[in-house]
Scaffold this active site. Sequence first.
Site, PDB file in Angstrom:
ATOM      1  N   GLU A   1     -53.871  56.643 -78.584  1.00  0.00           N
ATOM      2  CA  GLU A   1     -54.910  55.561 -78.077  1.00  0.00           C
ATOM      3  C   GLU A   1     -54.875  55.339 -76.632  1.00  0.00           C
ATOM      4  OE1 GLU A   1     -55.195  52.657 -81.614  1.00  0.00           O
ATOM      5  OE2 GLU A   1     -53.385  53.099 -81.359  1.00  0.00           O
ATOM      6  N   TYR A   2     -53.593  55.329 -76.140  1.00  0.00           N
ATOM      7  CA  TYR A   2     -53.661  55.031 -74.755  1.00  0.00           C
ATOM      8  C   TYR A   2     -54.146  56.298 -73.883  1.00  0.00           C
ATOM      9  CZ  TYR A   2     -51.388  54.457 -69.908  1.00  0.00           C
ATOM     10  OH  TYR A   2     -51.212  54.294 -68.738  1.00  0.00           O
ATOM     11  N   ASP A   3     -53.859  57.534 -74.465  1.00  0.00           N
ATOM     12  CA  ASP A   3     -54.432  58.725 -73.632  1.00  0.00           C
ATOM     13  C   ASP A   3     -55.932  58.777 -73.708  1.00  0.00           C
ATOM     14  OD1 ASP A   3     -51.772  59.417 -72.902  1.00  0.00           O
ATOM     15  OD2 ASP A   3     -51.517  60.794 -74.710  1.00  0.00           O
TER      16      ASP A   3
ATOM     17  N   LEU B   1     -28.720  38.466 -47.642  1.00  0.00           N
ATOM     18  CA  LEU B   1     -27.960  37.425 -48.118  1.00  0.00           C
ATOM     19  C   LEU B   1     -26.605  37.402 -47.770  1.00  0.00           C
ATOM     20  CD1 LEU B   1     -28.585  38.160 -52.004  1.00  0.00           C
ATOM     21  CD2 LEU B   1     -29.379  36.126 -50.533  1.00  0.00           C
TER      22      LEU B   1
ATOM     23  N   LYS C   1     -27.526  41.222 -59.064  1.00  0.00           N
ATOM     24  CA  LYS C   1     -27.821  41.788 -57.551  1.00  0.00           C
ATOM     25  C   LYS C   1     -27.804  43.239 -57.827  1.00  0.00           C
ATOM     26  CE  LYS C   1     -26.397  41.476 -52.743  1.00  0.00           C
ATOM     27  NZ  LYS C   1     -26.685  42.869 -52.450  1.00  0.00           N
TER      28      LYS C   1
ATOM     29  N   ARG D   1     -38.490  46.623 -46.050  1.00  0.00           N
ATOM     30  CA  ARG D   1     -37.777  45.414 -45.296  1.00  0.00           C
ATOM     31  C   ARG D   1     -37.962  45.853 -43.781  1.00  0.00           C
ATOM     32  NH1 ARG D   1     -32.555  43.723 -43.854  1.00  0.00           N
ATOM     33  NH2 ARG D   1     -32.454  41.623 -43.370  1.00  0.00           N
TER      34      ARG D   1
ATOM     35  N   LYS E   1     -28.790  31.216 -56.828  1.00  0.00           N
ATOM     36  CA  LYS E   1     -30.089  30.540 -55.956  1.00  0.00           C
ATOM     37  C   LYS E   1     -30.237  29.256 -56.370  1.00  0.00           C
ATOM     38  CE  LYS E   1     -32.488  35.039 -55.596  1.00  0.00           C
ATOM     39  NZ  LYS E   1     -33.461  35.916 -56.290  1.00  0.00           N
TER      40      LYS E   1
ATOM     41  N   CYS F   1      -1.116  66.569 -32.733  1.00  0.00           N
ATOM     42  CA  CYS F   1      -1.124  68.071 -32.388  1.00  0.00           C
ATOM     43  C   CYS F   1      -1.455  68.226 -31.010  1.00  0.00           C
ATOM     44  CB  CYS F   1      -1.793  69.269 -33.152  1.00  0.00           C
ATOM     45  SG  CYS F   1      -2.050  70.611 -32.524  1.00  0.00           S
TER      46      CYS F   1
ATOM     47  N   CYS G   1      -5.620  74.645 -30.382  1.00  0.00           N
ATOM     48  CA  CYS G   1      -5.556  74.520 -31.633  1.00  0.00           C
ATOM     49  C   CYS G   1      -6.937  74.727 -32.285  1.00  0.00           C
ATOM     50  CB  CYS G   1      -4.914  73.242 -32.248  1.00  0.00           C
ATOM     51  SG  CYS G   1      -5.096  72.974 -34.075  1.00  0.00           S
TER      52      CYS G   1
END
Length: 672
Positions: free
Chosen positions: A41-43, A89, A121, A142, A294, A430, A435
Amino acid sequence: MEEKRKIPDEVRKRVEELRKEIEYHNYRYYVLNDPVISDYEYDQLVKELIELERKYPELITPDSPTQRVGAEWVGEFPKVEHKIPMLSLDNTYSYDEIREFDNRVRRELGISNVEYVVEPKIDGVAVKLVYEDGRLKVGATRGNGVVGEDITNNIKTIRTVPLRLLREDIREIEVRGEVYMPKEAFKQLNKEREEQGLTLFANPRNAAAGTLKLLDPKEVARRKLDICIHTLGYAEPSIGDNHYEVLQRLSELGFKVVPYFKLCKNVDEVIAYCDEWADKRDEQPFEMDGMVIKVNTFAYQRRLGATSKAPRWAIAYKFPAQLARTKLKKIILQVGRTGVVTPVAVLEPVFIYGTTVTRATLHNADEIKRKDIREGDWVFVTKGGEIIPEVVKPIPELRTGEEKVFEMPKNCPVCGSPLIRYPGEVAYRCENIRCPAQVKGRIVHFASRNAMDIRGLGERTVNLFVDNGLLEDFGDIYYLRYEDIVRFEGFGDKSARNLLENIEQSKKRELFRLIFGIGISNVGLYTAKLLARHFHSIDALMGAKFDDLTSIEGIGPVVAQSIINYFKNPENLKVLDKLRRAGVRMEEEIKEVAEQPLKGLTFVFTGALKDFSREEAKEIVEKLGGRVSSSVSRKTDYVVVGENPGSKYQKAISLGIKIINEEEFKKMIGRE
Ligand code: IVH
């Protein structure tokens, strides 16, 4: 001009209806996991909408459910300024610290008990979503907290991001959340990448961050990102006066909000809830690294305010570092470019923080002795700062008697020369400048990004060239010939030419990169910049006496001696001569004194600047001859104060340092 075709009203209406309906069923399916119609139905609904939009393309809007996967970006993402800074935070690591937080909150509010909301978190990438009149307008990262990147097209591909809200009366709303890659999707992605020979993502967070930065939304859509909304930025009109209520309202608007949020009546309930979660996090489909606590009431949040970095009404409680148990097969030694020999544990592969770990650092021989770690031991492993794996301790109860105590060898495992340990140092070294491990390390460093930035000359290629006698030092890089390179497997005509072109380009790099790249002990990028600015050429630096060097602000006796020693060594001079003969630029123009108005001045920044990121401000100050320090001291000349300054501001006041605002700073740098 062709007359605009009239679109029948029923079509307009039907398109609107379909969009609303599809958006609702998306929400039922993706957010609530509770569909009320069949896939079929969605389709059908989607098909009908696609068909109408095909007939009447004028009706297509960016928030139509058919437009989740949009066009590709070219170049960089546009920048967006955040109306309210996106803060981070502060972290706590123990229940005592949570109690301290609660004490501070209650003291500052002057009340005896405070309600908190506690929620997982989620380890992902912070984003904000802005809706106007119920439609998604912007999705952004951000960035530096003040200015982020507009990644709307990528965010729209996430099915749990509503393109339209389920309620239409909200004029404007900004929400913040975490985009993450579910553990399963991450494993699948890395598996595919492994098969295709691509580099693997270290953890789901990096995978999510990398995916959001892709320019092609089609690829983003394939990668199955998800989102959890955890904070309200602002809403007009208001949708509640406390966080708990708002999370419920946000859910009703169609958002997928952070799961398992809980209202806690006091700090004891907060701690009990954090404790309950310590063991449950592994079962979640997403990575979580702690809980966020919070203050519930917005009026209290406002009274508590924020520092420049984080709100003072919220705190993160980080779970104790996850320990994984595995077997330490053997201890091998790595020789770095400076000759320092580091013991590394080779482990039975073990899954930790989203990655499979097979190696872990043991730091140095003293650490191994102190922790009594033996080859063949069962050990606990963790990731320090969740990045570099580290062996925490052995499990002696599981020993069989077959384990071998580790002895530092007398000789370098690569070249066989004797290892030396100077009094007062933990490191074994060393000292053979030839080397092969050191030779390779020095060349890789010289070609690395912050140094001469020669793309295509990474560790693998350097190893190949050194092992086949093409390179003995970084001076030889400039004498590589096409026919030397092209004969190696993995190189074709094009990659050989590219590499030679990149090498040619590198001859013109800035002087500080060269000074950094040649690998003088104790001379990092910052010191290299100081030296370049002061001497303007390798020759002048080479001729500097000890006192000349120490008279430069920021150069101490240890660094000065390292520089003197470097240029005393005939081997080093030979390599420098190769560079010179090849035409590598070894000096730079002397900037007029007038261009260095900040010469000798030290700046400290606190709070968010409007017009610059911290990095930009720092670059400008350095270009103009000044210096930027991260902390305020008596040596500081100016403290530049932006929005929401932190404790540096107070310190500047108490030390009587000159404080200026962004406008005054702009005047100083001539950018009014
Ligand atoms: S609240 C102004 N709640 O963690 C307060 N953040 O380490 C904003 N994070 O930048 C943060 N889950 O990206 C909050 N349930 C949650 C979170 C959460 C993950 C992220 C967020 C923040 C970072 C700080």
